[in-house]
Write an enzyme that holds these catalytic residues in place. Structure first.
Site, short mmCIF file in Angstrom:
data_model
loop_
_atom_site.label_atom_id
_atom_site.label_comp_id
_atom_site.label_asym_id
_atom_site.label_seq_id
_atom_site.Cartn_x
_atom_site.Cartn_y
_atom_site.Cartn_z
N ASP A 14 -9.96 6.32 -2.55
CA ASP A 14 -8.56 6.40 -3.16
C ASP A 14 -9.18 6.97 -4.65
O ASP A 14 -10.10 7.25 -4.75
CB ASP A 14 -7.72 5.07 -3.32
CG ASP A 14 -8.08 4.19 -4.77
OD1 ASP A 14 -9.40 4.10 -4.62
OD2 ASP A 14 -7.31 4.34 -5.10
N CYS B 180 -12.61 2.11 -15.49
CA CYS B 180 -13.07 2.96 -15.39
C CYS B 180 -11.73 4.02 -15.34
O CYS B 180 -11.41 5.23 -14.59
CB CYS B 180 -14.14 3.39 -14.68
SG CYS B 180 -14.67 5.30 -14.85
N GLU C 194 0.91 -1.15 -0.27
CA GLU C 194 -0.03 -0.47 -0.20
C GLU C 194 1.07 1.03 0.33
O GLU C 194 0.79 2.32 -0.73
CB GLU C 194 -0.75 0.03 1.11
CG GLU C 194 -2.17 -0.68 1.54
CD GLU C 194 -2.92 -0.61 -0.04
OE1 GLU C 194 -2.48 0.47 -0.17
OE2 GLU C 194 -3.48 -1.70 -0.08
N CYS D 182 -15.65 2.41 -21.69
CA CYS D 182 -17.05 1.92 -21.29
C CYS D 182 -17.99 0.37 -22.01
O CYS D 182 -18.93 0.41 -20.86
CB CYS D 182 -17.74 3.09 -21.32
SG CYS D 182 -17.15 5.40 -21.16
N CYS E 46 -17.77 -1.73 -18.92
CA CYS E 46 -18.06 -1.33 -17.85
C CYS E 46 -19.22 -2.06 -17.34
O CYS E 46 -20.45 -2.12 -18.06
CB CYS E 46 -18.16 -0.01 -17.29
SG CYS E 46 -18.31 0.60 -16.25
N CYS F 220 -24.16 4.34 -15.23
CA CYS F 220 -23.38 5.56 -14.86
C CYS F 220 -23.94 6.43 -15.15
O CYS F 220 -24.70 7.00 -16.00
CB CYS F 220 -22.37 5.27 -15.69
SG CYS F 220 -21.51 6.53 -15.12
N TYR G 212 -6.28 7.55 3.29
CA TYR G 212 -6.74 5.82 2.77
C TYR G 212 -5.86 4.77 3.30
O TYR G 212 -6.52 3.65 2.89
CB TYR G 212 -5.88 6.54 1.39
CG TYR G 212 -5.66 5.30 0.76
CD1 TYR G 212 -6.69 4.37 -0.08
CD2 TYR G 212 -4.33 4.32 0.34
CE1 TYR G 212 -6.13 3.28 -1.23
CE2 TYR G 212 -4.44 3.65 -0.02
CZ TYR G 212 -5.29 2.66 -0.86
OH TYR G 212 -5.23 1.58 -1.54
#
Length: 308
Positions: free
Chosen positions: A150, A205, A49, A212, A215, A221, A132
């Site tokens: 994030d 995305c 991370e 898209c 997606c 959306c 985060y």
DNA sequence: CACTCGTGGAA
DNA sequence: TTTCCAAGAGT
């Protein structure tokens, strides 16, 4: 049905809607990353991370593997010199993260029995761990139900829910509230939800050319429904680079990284003709603890004998 | 809140 | 070639 997406998310885990779609998509599209495997340790997840803060996955992978081999536990890193962390950081960028990672390992060794603390609150006290990272480690490593926000999550929410191409320049309260409302109630489901939304933002995305057509929630959306309007307002100015202190600091540190031992001042002077900026940057590196001045005009990455 | 802090690959 | 930007944090 403009409110269908938010409505479906009401309560955080309504069946048959947003969550089902995203989780189903994730189960088939997720990348096989070592820190996501079932045998990943909390320490491994923690290190990943921090390394992934502002740094792409592809560049982190080999360095993370090296770190895990060399320092399999927090105590292993804590026992080594901070300069070794900086050296092993390589070219991931923002090398202060390496220093903070080392400091975090020391804190874990001294205050947490050599282990990664398990709660978001405790994680937040560690150096280099912000909102985060604390939320991410708490949920990914320990299953705590947290709100992970994030850049990917922000972008997905901006598009799917708010209907904007990009999120605001800096995180807003409304944004966090929205993200919170979307997190499933069940902790385990919440954990998968968070990593799934991040993955959706990373693979589909995306910032520049969202795919898209692939997606799973394109028909829900709001940005898509609005015809994918371009971002309104002033263009976000990019990061300057040429001639900046960051570039100079990077060049100086690279020179130090490439030498196994101390480097004479002359070698650092050879990095740039701009003496004023060069000295300013060298001073700032010393102030940051990334460079350690030695007698006789020698410099090195910070050694272990020095007190933090 | 605005600014700083690295790096390199893709568009 | 230039621009954009990638699992942010600290001040």
């Amino acid at each position: 049905m403009t409110g269908s997406l938010v409505g479906a998310a009401s309560g955080g885990d309504a069946p048959g809607g947003l969550h089902e779609r995203v989780l189903e998509w994730y189960s088939g599209a997720q990348r096989d990353l070592p820190w996501r495997r079932s045998d990943a340790t909390a320490w491994g997840i923690f290190v990943s991370e921090v390394m992934l803060q502002q740094t792409p996955v592809a560049r982190v992978l080999p360095v993370w593997v090296e770190w895990m081999t060399r320092w399999p536990e927090p105590t292993d890193l804590a026992a080594d010199a901070p300069g070794e962390a900086v050296r092993a950081w390589g070219r991931l960028g923002y090398p202060r993260r390496a220093l903070r990672l080392h400091s975090a390992a020391v804190a874990m060794t001294e205050r947490h029995g050599g282990k990664v603390p398990m709660s978001e609150a405790e994680l937040s006290t560690l150096p280099g761990v912000g909102a985060y990272t604390a939320a991410a480690v708490a949920t990914f490593a320990f299953g705590e139900r947290t709100v992970v926000v994030d850049t990917n999550v922000r972008r997905v929410i901006a598009r799917a829910v708010t209907g904007d191409q990009y999120a605001a320049a800096s995180p807003t309260r409304a944004e966090h509230t929205l993200a919170t409302s979307l997190v499933p109630t069940d902790p385990d489901r919440a954990r998968t939800w968070s990593v799934a939304v991040m993955e959706l933002g990373a693979l589909v995305c995306t910032a520049r050319a969202p795919r898209c057509g692939e997606c799973p929630i394109s028909d829900l959306c709001r940005w898509q429904l609005r015809g994918r309007p371009a971002h309104e307002g002033p263009p976000r100015r990019g990061q300057a680079w040429a001639g900046t202190d960051r570039q100079m600091r990077g060049a100086l540190l690279r020179r130090l990284r490439e030498s196994p031992g101390p480097v004479p001042r002359a070698a650092l002077e050879a990095v740039s003709d701009n003496a004023l900026q060069r000295e300013r940057c060298l001073d700032s590196l010393v102030a940051d603890g990334l460079v350690e001045p030695l007698p006789r005009d020698l410099f090195q990455l910070p050694g272990s004998r020095g007190t933090s």
